[in-house]
Design an enzyme around this catalytic site. Structure first.
Site, short mmCIF file in Angstrom:
data_model
loop_
_atom_site.label_atom_id
_atom_site.label_comp_id
_atom_site.label_asym_id
_atom_site.label_seq_id
_atom_site.Cartn_x
_atom_site.Cartn_y
_atom_site.Cartn_z
N GLN A 332 0.85 -1.14 -0.09
CA GLN A 332 -0.05 -0.16 -0.05
C GLN A 332 0.96 1.05 0.23
O GLN A 332 2.25 1.28 0.30
CB GLN A 332 -0.97 0.04 1.15
N THR A 500 0.28 -3.35 7.97
CA THR A 500 -0.08 -4.66 7.73
C THR A 500 -1.15 -5.32 6.37
O THR A 500 -1.82 -5.92 6.99
CB THR A 500 -0.04 -5.48 9.03
N HIS A 501 -0.75 -4.69 5.46
CA HIS A 501 -1.69 -4.88 4.49
C HIS A 501 -1.07 -5.56 3.28
O HIS A 501 -0.97 -4.86 2.09
CB HIS A 501 -2.55 -3.82 3.93
N ASN A 502 -0.40 -6.64 3.57
CA ASN A 502 0.72 -7.45 2.30
C ASN A 502 -0.37 -8.21 1.91
O ASN A 502 -1.37 -8.69 2.26
CB ASN A 502 1.68 -8.16 3.13
#
Ligand SMILES: Cc1cc2nc3c(=O)[nH]c(=O)nc-3n(C[C@H](O)[C@H](O)[C@H](O)COP(=O)(O)OP(=O)(O)OC[C@H]3O[C@@H](n4cnc5c(N)ncnc54)[C@H](O)[C@@H]3O)c2cc1C
Ligand code: SF4
Length: 571
Positions: A332, A500-502
């Site tokens: 992101q 933590t938006h992998n």
């Protein structure tokens, strides 16, 4: 020689949101499920009266132990990747409930545009709009097909919110009214409306009121304690797997959870999985758990790593763009923001909740014209009041010295007088952004670590600056005395927290040549393996991912139940 246990119907690898939802849906339907979780047991009582910022927020009590297992990182293929030895850019969950225990609870649906991004981009702007190397593709499912599953996740979690005027159509309202609107949010709303934008209250998994969900799980309202992101909730007010889906599954008597069980291989023969091999980390013993169906729900990095280590599915080759496992890693763009300092105002910034905020989507997805812009997609712009704790929050205007009298004076002056307006920018996949197995570094069990090759592209740099300018316009309208905004986006670095938006690496689609799983998250190359999580996203949107992770987990559960009856490919 590994010990072999009796066979079960389904084995789940990792018991977070993905694993918890699958366990709940399958056990309710009568299937026997074993949930293997590498971390430990967690419960609401663990957090009673423990507002300890140092322990949870700075020393990462709830996260994966990086001394045992981590990710290696490099910006491009010419570099040698090095292990991430301290937390920074993202935080990986561990233990029952996974990162779902310490998430914020911001619960957005993706836009209809997201699911058909390639065809809709070409339809409106032509093929030339997609730059060389950008590997966007349609998801093999539409928003309308996703809608019932979103609805199910939101009712289970008890989302508090109001309708977003620029999002896809909803079949029903959120199950709870929105959270309270704090003074900074009222200022944001007023300013946004003056600028003809469309603000709405952030959809929140922190409950605005007491709520009983369709499974009969009752939870209490949020207390706005501010110790939410990176913490477990001592009231059970934040929806997490431990207080929602896992107890439902356990109550059926059909779920057995084994903690401290680190899964290392998916066993298979003749194109079908036969079970998994794991290490009991308390004894070091290797154990084989045979199963008719294997569901991989171990978050993006281990979903990819387990498939690659097990030689399941075709590994991605970045030189040719062929193969699928590891492809389309995305992240992101979080730095397109503007910080406002308010000389004559004081806000109670210490109070808040993980998902307390307002958003607008006028510059998200394809809600605005990109004809003259050098990027596609966009960002959700928001103001958040998550509860600013003393160690991690100390904003001073740029130019302030980093020590001494001036630093102290400005720290005190602005402690409760700053507001951030920021864009949560989408991330497009590129041919040379991927995850593979590190050729050198290994985890505590001797297995290769996942290696990330990733950097920001021109698309991201353009997007970040555009969003920072829009955020600045809003801050000006809100009356900020002074505004610091992003001027240019540097390279991606793994040392500062972003999100933590992998996403990506085991992506869904309609074509086995370009995707690893179909739209039930069933592997094209192994029909009894389902890979659930944000690893299925072909790109990442301008929102937090978990509503979409949850919705896809409900769809995958439906697929698994169909598969258990009939077998074969579900599409
Ligand atoms: C600080 C923070 C804030 C966040 N806030 C938001 C938010 O506001 N909104 C939002 O949408 N999302 C948010 N997220 C992201 C959200 O937490 C994730 O999208 C979600 O938890 C993913 O669920 P999952 O089940 O796919 O993975 P996880 O929750 O990571 O669960 C995976 C589980 O698998 C286990 N596991 C991994 N490998 C193995 C193995 N080899 N063997 C056995 N077990 C294994 C892990 O220990 C873990 O318990 C946040 C994340 C963080 C860290
Ligand atoms: S802010 Fe609300 S939901 Fe979050 S931890 Fe505190 S009480 Fe729980």
């Amino acid at each position: 020689m590994a010990k072999t246990l009796p066979k079960t119907d389904v084995v789940i690898v990792g018991v977070g949101w993905g694993g918890g939802i699958i366990a709940s849906e399958l056990t309710k339907a009568g299937m026997n499920v074993v949930g293997l979780e590498r971390g430990k047991e967690r419960k609401t009582e663990d957090y009673f009266m423990v507002h300890d910022e140092l322990r949870y927020s700075q020393r990462y009590e709830l996260m994966q132990d990086l001394s045992k297992e981590t990710v290696t990182f490099r910006s491009n293929e010419k570099m040698r990747a090095l292990p991430m030895r301290a937390y920074g850019s993202f935080l990986i969950g561990d233990g029952i409930g996974g990162a779902g225990v310490h998430w914020n609870g911001q619960t957005f649906r993706f836009l209809p545009y997201d699911f058909q991004i390639r065809s809709k981009t070409i339809e409106r702007y032509g093929k030339a709009k997609i730059p060389d190397g950008m590997t966007i593709q349609d998801w093999g499912i539409t928003y309308d097909e996703m809608e019932p599953y979103y609805d199910k996740f939101e009712k289970m979690a008890g989302i508090s919110g109001e309708t977003n005027p620029l999002a896809g159509k909803r079949s029903s309202d959120y199950p709870n009214p929105p959270m309270k609107k704090s003074p900074p949010m009222q200022m944001f709303e007023e300013a946004a409306k003056k600028l003809n934008l469309h603000p709405y209250m952030q959809p929140s998994a922190n409950l605005s009121q007491n709520y009983t969900n369709p499974d009969g799980i009752a939870r209490a309202a949020c207390q706005y304690c501010g110790y939410c992101e990176r913490f477990g909730c001592e009231y059970g007010a934040k929806a997490d797997p431990v207080v929602t889906v896992i107890p439902v599954a356990l109550k059926t008597g059909k779920l057995e959870i084994r903690t401290h069980s680190h899964v290392r291989r998916i066993m298979h023969s003749g194109g079908k999985a036969t079970g998994v091999m794991y290490t009991d980390v308390t004894t070091g013993e290797e154990i084989v758990q045979p199963a008719d169906i294997v569901v991989v729900t171990s978050y993006v990095f281990n979903n990819i790593r387990l498939l690659l280590m097990s030689k399941l599915g075709k590994a991605y080759n970045p030189a040719t763009g062929t193969g699928v496992v590891g492809k389309n890693y995305a992240y992101q763009v979080l730095k397109g923001n503007a910080l406002g300092f308010y000389d004559d105002k004081k806000f109670n910034l210490f109070a808040g909740a993980g998902a307390l905020g307002m958003n607008l989507d006028d510059y998200n997805g394809d809600n605005f014209d990109h004809s003259d812009l050098k990027f596609i997609h966009g960002a959700s712009i928001s103001i958040g009041q998550t509860g600013f704790r003393p160690i991690s929050n100390n904003q001073v205007p740029s130019g302030t010295k980093a020590w001494g009298q001036e630093f102290k004076a400005n720290s005190i002056k602005y402690a409760n007088s700053w507001i951030s307006v920021g864009g949560q920018g989408s991330s497009m996949p590129f041919q040379h952004h991927y995850i593979d197995l590190d050729p050198e570094y290994k985890d505590a069990y001797g297995d290769p670590l996942p290696r990330m090759t990733f950097d920001f592209e021109d698309q991201d740099r353009e997007l970040a600056v555009f969003m920072a300018n829009k955020c600045e316009e809003i801050q000006k309208e809100m009356g900020a005395s002074r505004i610091d905004k992003l001027k240019s986006l540097g390279p991606y670095e793994i040392t500062t927290y972003q999100s933590t938006h992998n996403t990506g690496g085991v992506i869904m689609g309609a074509d086995p040549a370009t995707s690893a799983v179909n739209n039930y998250l069933q592997m094209w190359d192994a029909e009894n393996v389902f890979v659930v999580g944000a690893s299925a996203f072909p790109h990442n949107s301008g929102y937090n991912p978990t509503d979409t992770v949850g919705a896809l987990a409900y769809r995958a559960s439906e697929g698994i139940l169909k598969y258990a009856k009939k077998g074969g490919s579900l599409v």
